[in-house]
Scaffold this motif. Structure first.
Motif, PDB file in Angstrom:
ATOM      1  N   HIS A   1      -4.752  -5.394   7.521  1.00 36.10           N
ATOM      2  CA  HIS A   1      -3.583  -4.962   6.516  1.00 36.10           C
ATOM      3  C   HIS A   1      -4.267  -3.536   5.740  1.00 36.10           C
ATOM      4  N   ALA A   2      -5.622  -3.854   5.397  1.00 32.64           N
ATOM      5  CA  ALA A   2      -6.401  -2.691   4.723  1.00 32.64           C
ATOM      6  C   ALA A   2      -6.545  -1.580   5.417  1.00 32.64           C
ATOM      7  N   MET A   3      -6.384  -1.629   6.886  1.00 34.02           N
ATOM      8  CA  MET A   3      -6.739  -0.456   7.602  1.00 34.02           C
ATOM      9  C   MET A   3      -5.420   0.716   7.509  1.00 34.02           C
ATOM     10  N   PHE A   4      -4.432   0.009   7.038  1.00 32.77           N
ATOM     11  CA  PHE A   4      -3.264   1.319   6.782  1.00 32.77           C
ATOM     12  C   PHE A   4      -3.990   1.992   5.415  1.00 32.77           C
TER      13      PHE A   4
ATOM     14  N   PHE B   1       0.761  -1.226   0.088  1.00 32.22           N
ATOM     15  CA  PHE B   1      -0.114   0.019   0.048  1.00 32.22           C
ATOM     16  C   PHE B   1       0.939   1.315   0.044  1.00 32.22           C
ATOM     17  N   THR B   2       1.886   1.290   0.657  1.00 33.03           N
ATOM     18  CA  THR B   2       2.784   2.422   0.730  1.00 33.03           C
ATOM     19  C   THR B   2       3.250   2.627  -0.584  1.00 33.03           C
TER      20      THR B   2
ATOM     21  N   VAL C   1       4.559   1.581   9.772  1.00 35.37           N
ATOM     22  CA  VAL C   1       3.059   1.564  10.215  1.00 35.37           C
ATOM     23  C   VAL C   1       2.277   0.486   9.321  1.00 35.37           C
ATOM     24  N   GLU C   2       2.613   0.294   8.134  1.00 33.45           N
ATOM     25  CA  GLU C   2       1.821  -0.756   7.535  1.00 33.45           C
ATOM     26  C   GLU C   2       2.183  -2.046   8.066  1.00 33.45           C
ATOM     27  N   TYR C   3       3.394  -2.328   8.461  1.00 31.09           N
ATOM     28  CA  TYR C   3       3.515  -3.548   8.997  1.00 31.09           C
ATOM     29  C   TYR C   3       3.035  -3.885  10.286  1.00 31.09           C
TER      30      TYR C   3
ATOM     31  N   LEU D   1       2.304   9.628  10.023  1.00 33.48           N
ATOM     32  CA  LEU D   1       3.299   9.837  10.928  1.00 33.48           C
ATOM     33  C   LEU D   1       3.164   9.699  12.582  1.00 33.48           C
ATOM     34  N   PHE D   2       2.020  10.152  12.791  1.00 34.55           N
ATOM     35  CA  PHE D   2       1.312   9.998  14.019  1.00 34.55           C
ATOM     36  C   PHE D   2       0.934   8.832  14.433  1.00 34.55           C
ATOM     37  N   SER D   3       0.503   7.903  13.567  1.00 33.20           N
ATOM     38  CA  SER D   3       0.267   6.498  13.694  1.00 33.20           C
ATOM     39  C   SER D   3       1.573   5.932  14.262  1.00 33.20           C
TER      40      SER D   3
END
Length: 202
Positions: A82-85, A4-5, A72-74, A123-125
């Motif tokens: 995963h889709a929450m990213f 996703f990134t 964050v994706e990891y 970033l804040f995640s």
């Protein structure tokens, strides 16, 4: 794999480049509250996050996304969401655009663009997930939690001062959204963050 990134990065670079070379596309995608009088125009809340003012603006946002996004994706992969990213990033763009949309609905001259809301959310995640991780700001390593405090303080100050053409409100609300979003969807519901805050890795 940071699918996703990388996908968001490539899509944003591609659409931004398209908008650099075609003013019609830029004007069609940009956040322009004055013309957003009906729901058919609300798509701009999202599409404005895929175009940029210039290459410097684009590169800065994409570097941030690249170095923070994978981390964050990891995390969301590990939690089985995963889709929450992807939702975090896209919703961050929209939520960060809303204050400007409501504030400038009668301002014919106001426009805004850029991925800052989404990148701030990511970033804040990361700040929530790992507050003591060090982030390199220019050439200086800074703890993520300290950076977050300084970032929020500066965004509030710069937004009130209003002497540049940067949408600091988008940075601020994108960041707040990213932190709250991760808190809600983290299975530990805040325990992860509190445990790390109480056990700093200096």
């Amino acid at each position: 794999m940071d699918i996703f990134t990388i996908g968001l990065l490539l899509l944003t670079v591609g659409v931004s480049f398209w908008a650099f070379t075609d003013a019609h596309i830029l004007n069609k995608l940009i956040l322009y509250p004055y013309v957003m009088k009906r729901p058919a125009e609300y798509y701009r809340l999202l599409t404005s996050g895929f175009i940029h003012a210039d290459w410097t603006h684009l590169i800065f946002n994409m570097i941030t996304l690249y170095f923070v996004g994978g981390y964050v994706e990891y995390f969301f992969v590990q939690t089985g969401q995963h889709a929450m990213f992807l939702l975090l990033y896209l919703a961050g763009v929209v939520v960060a655009s809303l204050p400007s949309f409501f504030k400038h609905r009668n301002n014919h001259y106001y426009r805004s663009l850029g991925a800052s809301g989404g990148t701030s959310a990511v970033l804040f995640s990361m700040v929530y997930i790992s507050p003591w991780t060090k982030i390199t700001v220019f050439v200086f390593p800074v703890w993520a939690i300290l950076f977050a405090v300084l970032y929020v303080a500066y965004s509030i100050y710069a937004s009130k001062r209003g002497q540049d053409h940067i949408n600091h409100e988008a940075h601020l609300w994108g960041g707040v959204f990213g932190f709250v979003f991760t808190f809600i969807f983290d299975p530990t519901h805040g325990q992860l963050f509190l445990q790390q805050i109480m056990n700093p890795v200096l």
